[in-house]
Design a protein around this motif. Sequence first.
Motif, short mmCIF file in Angstrom:
data_model
loop_
_atom_site.label_atom_id
_atom_site.label_comp_id
_atom_site.label_asym_id
_atom_site.label_seq_id
_atom_site.Cartn_x
_atom_site.Cartn_y
_atom_site.Cartn_z
N GLN A 499 0.05 -2.25 -4.03
CA GLN A 499 0.46 -0.89 -3.66
C GLN A 499 0.05 -0.57 -2.22
OE1 GLN A 499 2.23 0.93 -5.86
NE2 GLN A 499 2.00 -0.68 -7.41
N ALA A 502 -1.73 4.90 -3.71
CA ALA A 502 -1.74 5.11 -5.16
C ALA A 502 -2.71 6.23 -5.52
CB ALA A 502 -2.14 3.84 -5.89
N LYS A 851 2.20 6.59 -6.18
CA LYS A 851 2.39 6.56 -7.63
C LYS A 851 1.06 6.77 -8.34
CE LYS A 851 6.29 3.32 -7.33
NZ LYS A 851 6.80 1.98 -7.74
#
Length: 857
Positions: A499, A502, A851
Amino acid sequence: MDHNNSWQVLKFGGTSVSSKINWDNIVAIVKHKLAKNKKLFIVHSALSQVSNRLEALVALAETGDKAAYKKLLEQIVQQHQDLVGDLSVDAELLSENYQYLRDLSDGIYLLGEASDKSKAKVMAQGELWATKIGHAYLQLQVSGHQTLWLEASKTLKVIDEQQQSYLAANCVFAPDSKLQEQVSSYDLVITQGFIAANNEGDILLLGRGGSDTSAAYFSSKLEAENLEIWTDVEGVFSANPQQVENARLLTHLSYQELQEMASAGAKIIHPRTIKPLRQNNIPLYIRSTLSPELAGTEVNQGQSTVGMVKAINAKRGVTLISMEAMNMWQQAGFLSDLFTIYKKHQVSVDLVSTSETNVTVTLDSLTQTLNPKQIGQLVADLSRVCQVAVFNECAAVSIVGQNVRSSLHKIAPALSIFESYKVYLMSQSASDLNLTFVVDNEHCDKVIASLHETLISNNPNSQQLGPTISELRKLHASEETNYWWQSKLPAIHDLMQQQDSAYLYDLSVVANNAQELKSISAVDEVFYAVKANNNLQILDTIYKQGINFEAVSVDEIRLIRKQFQQNDYRIFFTPNFAAKKEYQEALSYEVTLCLDSSYPLQHWPEVFAGKEIFLRIDPNVGKGHHQFVKTAGASSKFGIPQSELEQLIPILAKHQIEVIGLHAHAGSGILNNDHWAEHAQFLVTLASQFSGVKYLNLGGGFGIKEREQQTALTMKLVDQHLQQVKKDHPEYEFWIEPGRFMVANAGVLLAKTTQVKQKDNYYYVGLNTGMNSLMRPALYGSYHPVFNLSKFEQAKDKLATIVGPICESTDKLAIEIPFPVTEEGDLVLIDNAGAYGHVMSNHYNLRTPAKEFCLEV
């Protein structure tokens, strides 16, 4: 001036000299200094509360209540005899002094009146008696040293006795060779504060709190090395630590700053103390008799931090006089005429505000003794030239710091507190050291707390001032800051291999927070505000803890109903300016509806006919670090004004709508343990207007500790405050609806460094996500701790501004925080991001926000 480096002047307050335990601390201090070959000149006050009792004694004798004044006199005698016994000094030490006071009070009783001269004689007894006891005890404890009990009135003489009040005198304080010669053969001298004399030998007093001033006068006369004022607190604080638990110790002050603070009501020292010290450059130390190992506050000529608020102080019981005259404008000499009247009545003016037709002043109650008769005569003379209005029981709240004008842009957000409180007068000092607001006395504490929270507690740089009381007393000395994510670093690094940014949540922290809130036994129901974080795993964790839900939209209601098919929870629905159809749909789901506006009841009463509802009332005082997190007051869109409640009663009756509960919410990030009890009491006062009220929703806003200088909420104390209200009003259930507290510290935002830039004095660290993922800093200036995980153990040598890639100047996640030298690719963690983070994210600039990921319970 050249100081005599042998003499140190020590002043001890009334509490410090009132018990054997404290006297033993004084003895230890004295022995330690004598061992260093210092010559000590001790000035101290009367025993605790004795000055008040002597004043009451005079008043009782004047009224002719013989039994009452005799009883009080013997209580005063007994207080001293108890200390005489505890210290094992001669039991007959004060026998003649006791008889002298009996004779004085009998004389006042017979005359039915006490002159100021007689009052001064009576009031002086407290210091005379206490110092005789102290001298006798020191003689027993400090052997091998020459000691002297000195009568202060033989040495301190008033400046111009024609201009002096017997109860508030000023004294000569030039270096005194005669005094220096008198005490030269002694190692230890003890004398009284508060007492002086005129040339005829009449006793005069220096005004209440005048022992500090006495000590400063003696310091100057002796050309002392320094003055130490020993009291029952650890030094000078940014506010009264008994009222503001986050008040910080001011380890160093300039004479000018302390003068402003004392004049503004800081009770730690009398305002007149500073001039003799400043004029002769004598350092002042303010220390605690209870904790002599602490250094306290040092005061000298040194320069202090410029453009930084140091303290919030207040003078209570201020008298404000408004003088209005239509012929005042541009009339030469009008102000002179007014102030001549004040001079005639020997009344000193403190603050002044003028307009074309009005002059408003406050009277200085710290350096003068005022009585109703004197004020009445003053007002009578003023009334001959203008219309006079007198306002008693006001308070002057002051923001104190170097170069206040240069900090106006920082101070401005804090002034929103005055939306809810009337300001009678505002004054900015010519010295540029304070900004003062005169308000009603009853609002003083709330104004102080709000200003201190915004200007000092929430200032990242306030650690420069010194520790808080709890830090100072080492209540948390064994505690180290441990973050849940420190034990999860391997998992974090693994996650960030895949990622760029995050959100990471620890569900066990969520569960613990929920149980902490449920530990408040006075609270009957807890509702989680879904808007704080609607991640399904977080909602499931909260549901399993037996927590209900608070929703602000029909879509949130649908989400909860879909996620949890069982009907074993409550939904508290608090829409704001929603459409009519939204209320209709919500009621079909049998939620508990709360209306925060009278509009729906006035225009669509049929929607609520036969229903049970809550009303959200505006408490009129918003709380929080920024105006956009405050949800009360006229500038906030939330809540029904209290003035509209009466108008709703006929509508409710006509449509058989029953109000079963009241609700209030003031804002976010509140760290005052008594806040929810205040709301409970507020709602109780309104509940009697509605016969069906059973529930009081006290709102949310439970804050979390985000800075080292803050003190975290203590649920035990929150509960204690609420239990006091519930004890008096057991007929009500208490509800709360904290959202952020439940999840904020359970989440972090992770991102990678993209670029670093040095631009003049500004060091920018750029991340691959910004306000598109975390809006709170840009939206309302929220503070989040930020860490460079790649350089976690390295020194923080930079003041960095952490920014994102969004094309907006407000895309700043932190501003000028201590940070290590950072490189591209470094992993950065933004803490306390579990609330109002991902739920507020967006795709601005077509950038995808971070996310969400969860660590299981």
